[in-house]
Design a protein around this motif. Sequence first.
Motif, PDB file in Angstrom:
ATOM      1  N   ALA A  15      -8.059  -5.232  -5.218  1.00  0.00           N
ATOM      2  CA  ALA A  15      -8.819  -4.130  -4.624  1.00  0.00           C
ATOM      3  C   ALA A  15      -7.906  -2.929  -4.400  1.00  0.00           C
ATOM      4  O   ALA A  15      -8.290  -1.796  -4.659  1.00  0.00           O
ATOM      5  N   LEU A  16      -6.693  -3.189  -3.964  1.00  0.00           N
ATOM      6  CA  LEU A  16      -5.745  -2.104  -3.694  1.00  0.00           C
ATOM      7  C   LEU A  16      -5.390  -1.347  -4.974  1.00  0.00           C
ATOM      8  O   LEU A  16      -5.380  -0.120  -4.995  1.00  0.00           O
ATOM      9  N   TYR A  17      -5.104  -2.065  -6.050  1.00  0.00           N
ATOM     10  CA  TYR A  17      -4.686  -1.442  -7.311  1.00  0.00           C
ATOM     11  C   TYR A  17      -5.858  -1.042  -8.199  1.00  0.00           C
ATOM     12  O   TYR A  17      -5.643  -0.511  -9.277  1.00  0.00           O
ATOM     13  N   GLN A  18      -7.082  -1.366  -7.767  1.00  0.00           N
ATOM     14  CA  GLN A  18      -8.283  -1.062  -8.554  1.00  0.00           C
ATOM     15  C   GLN A  18      -8.233  -1.746  -9.921  1.00  0.00           C
ATOM     16  O   GLN A  18      -8.565  -1.173 -10.955  1.00  0.00           O
ATOM     17  N   THR A  19      -7.800  -2.991  -9.933  1.00  0.00           N
ATOM     18  CA  THR A  19      -7.761  -3.766 -11.179  1.00  0.00           C
ATOM     19  C   THR A  19      -8.910  -4.779 -11.168  1.00  0.00           C
ATOM     20  O   THR A  19      -9.574  -4.963 -10.139  1.00  0.00           O
ATOM     21  N   THR A  20      -9.126  -5.442 -12.286  1.00  0.00           N
ATOM     22  CA  THR A  20     -10.199  -6.434 -12.383  1.00  0.00           C
ATOM     23  C   THR A  20     -10.027  -7.496 -11.297  1.00  0.00           C
ATOM     24  O   THR A  20      -8.930  -8.050 -11.152  1.00  0.00           O
ATOM     25  N   LEU A  21     -11.087  -7.775 -10.561  1.00  0.00           N
ATOM     26  CA  LEU A  21     -10.992  -8.769  -9.481  1.00  0.00           C
ATOM     27  C   LEU A  21     -10.605 -10.131 -10.049  1.00  0.00           C
ATOM     28  O   LEU A  21     -11.232 -10.604 -11.003  1.00  0.00           O
ATOM     29  N   LEU A  73      -6.586 -11.172  -4.457  1.00  0.00           N
ATOM     30  CA  LEU A  73      -7.831 -10.393  -4.436  1.00  0.00           C
ATOM     31  C   LEU A  73      -7.637  -9.059  -3.716  1.00  0.00           C
ATOM     32  O   LEU A  73      -8.117  -8.023  -4.173  1.00  0.00           O
ATOM     33  N   LEU A  74      -6.907  -9.101  -2.600  1.00  0.00           N
ATOM     34  CA  LEU A  74      -6.663  -7.865  -1.855  1.00  0.00           C
ATOM     35  C   LEU A  74      -5.850  -6.881  -2.699  1.00  0.00           C
ATOM     36  O   LEU A  74      -6.108  -5.677  -2.705  1.00  0.00           O
ATOM     37  N   ALA A 120      -7.493 -10.754 -11.263  1.00  0.00           N
ATOM     38  CA  ALA A 120      -6.315 -10.621 -12.134  1.00  0.00           C
ATOM     39  C   ALA A 120      -5.015 -10.893 -11.361  1.00  0.00           C
ATOM     40  O   ALA A 120      -4.186 -11.717 -11.774  1.00  0.00           O
ATOM     41  N   VAL A 128       2.068   1.903  -3.440  1.00  0.00           N
ATOM     42  CA  VAL A 128       1.071   2.506  -4.331  1.00  0.00           C
ATOM     43  C   VAL A 128       1.076   4.024  -4.172  1.00  0.00           C
ATOM     44  O   VAL A 128       0.863   4.767  -5.116  1.00  0.00           O
ATOM     45  N   THR A 172       0.841  -1.206   0.000  1.00  0.00           N
ATOM     46  CA  THR A 172       0.000   0.000   0.000  1.00  0.00           C
ATOM     47  C   THR A 172       0.869   1.246   0.000  1.00  0.00           C
ATOM     48  O   THR A 172       0.577   2.223  -0.690  1.00  0.00           O
TER      49      THR A 172
END
Lengths: 167, 265
Positions: free
Chosen positions: A73-79, A69-70, A81, A32, A29
């Motif tokens: 969500a953190l990178y705002q990418t397709t769940l 999955l986390l 991926a 990012v 995080t």
Amino acid sequence: MTDRFINVAFHQARWLVIFSYFVGITLDTMLVLNSANLYLPPFTLLLLLYWSAQFLKQTHFISAFLLGLLLDALYQTTLGAHALQFIVVTFIMLRYRLLFRSHSVLQQALVIFFYLYAYQLLSFVVLAPVLPSDAQVAYWLMPFSCLLIWPVLALSLRWLTQRLIRA
Amino acid sequence: MQFVVAFIFAIALMAADHYGHLLGSVRSALLTTLNPIEHLAQIPSQLYETVTQDFTSIDELRQENQKLKTELLLIKAKMQQHANMELEIERLQALLGTTGKIRNQNVQIATITFFSSNPLSQFLSLNKGQLDNIRPHQVVIDDQGIMGQIIDTTPTSSRVLLISDPDHQLPVRIQRTGQRGILTGTGHDQLTLRFIPKNSSLQIGDIIESSGMGGIFPEGYPAAKITQINELKEEPYLEVLAEPIAKLRQAHKVLILSRQEVAND
């Protein structure tokens, strides 16, 4: 002191594993938030690879899936991926983990370097990142950073595991 | 076997999220889990800011205060004109007998808690969420122009997809000519204006504003400024590059618009 893996059961170090994943996600995080993040690998993936080699009775696919999955969500990418990439890299590690454990920590770093290249390639295909020329260099140089990070990470975790068992 | 199951499950999840947008609640739950971690990850940078701010001299603060007071005065003066113009438009619409609508927009002020500009996505997090009645597709602006739209919410925070994200598209028009187009993000604080025919009269520096089409973004809000116009030989459209007007990286406070249409009969 040897720099190889020590024999320990999963239940003995369960809390250390969970805590290390928590620290790993926190570090990711922080990356990012920072523009230098392109040069650094995802710490959760390094931790996942370490624990995959450490505990031979587990497949670690559930951990790989949940951590992926986390990160999605953190990178705002397709769940799914990052989960997919983590699962594939973990699978490669599982195939060769007995051999991997027999290497010295520097040899391990070299192997991890190739795993991270596989991860970057997958990421390039699955997520199609937008890479201007300077970011492109950083993106493909990222696996080199693990040559420095892996020995520190592996030795620290080994030391912590040892301390935990003694305690 | 476990690998195959996990692999197929991940692919199915990707398909469901990408094509069906069925996993809003899953993402919301994951974001809620990540909320405390995001706060924790910001502590070092917040500490750095606190330390550096403590060394700001009183003189600088006085100057800033003076500057803000002047700006407030100018904005209040402009608001008076704005109110007059609104009434004037209402009168004209009544005279013309048109069924015009005036959009009354309530706004909520939010603070940016997390900003990310990486090759995979461009987004920011706000400190307002479901408990403050924030919903997906609400528009976020700063004092300069459009920043993006809410895409995910948790009880106490929300995520904003910036207009510079490659997945973001915004129906727009050129303020000077009224020419319509689609503004798409290209990542790294850059935008491109698509579907502009070669015979259009564009100029570098033209302001691009939201056209109101599509029903998400209200019309008339500035979004970007044209920085480059290229004519490609075999393409029917111009290649138009633009930069966002909103301060995507510098803004600290933003406004979340909640649109409410009131018929003006």
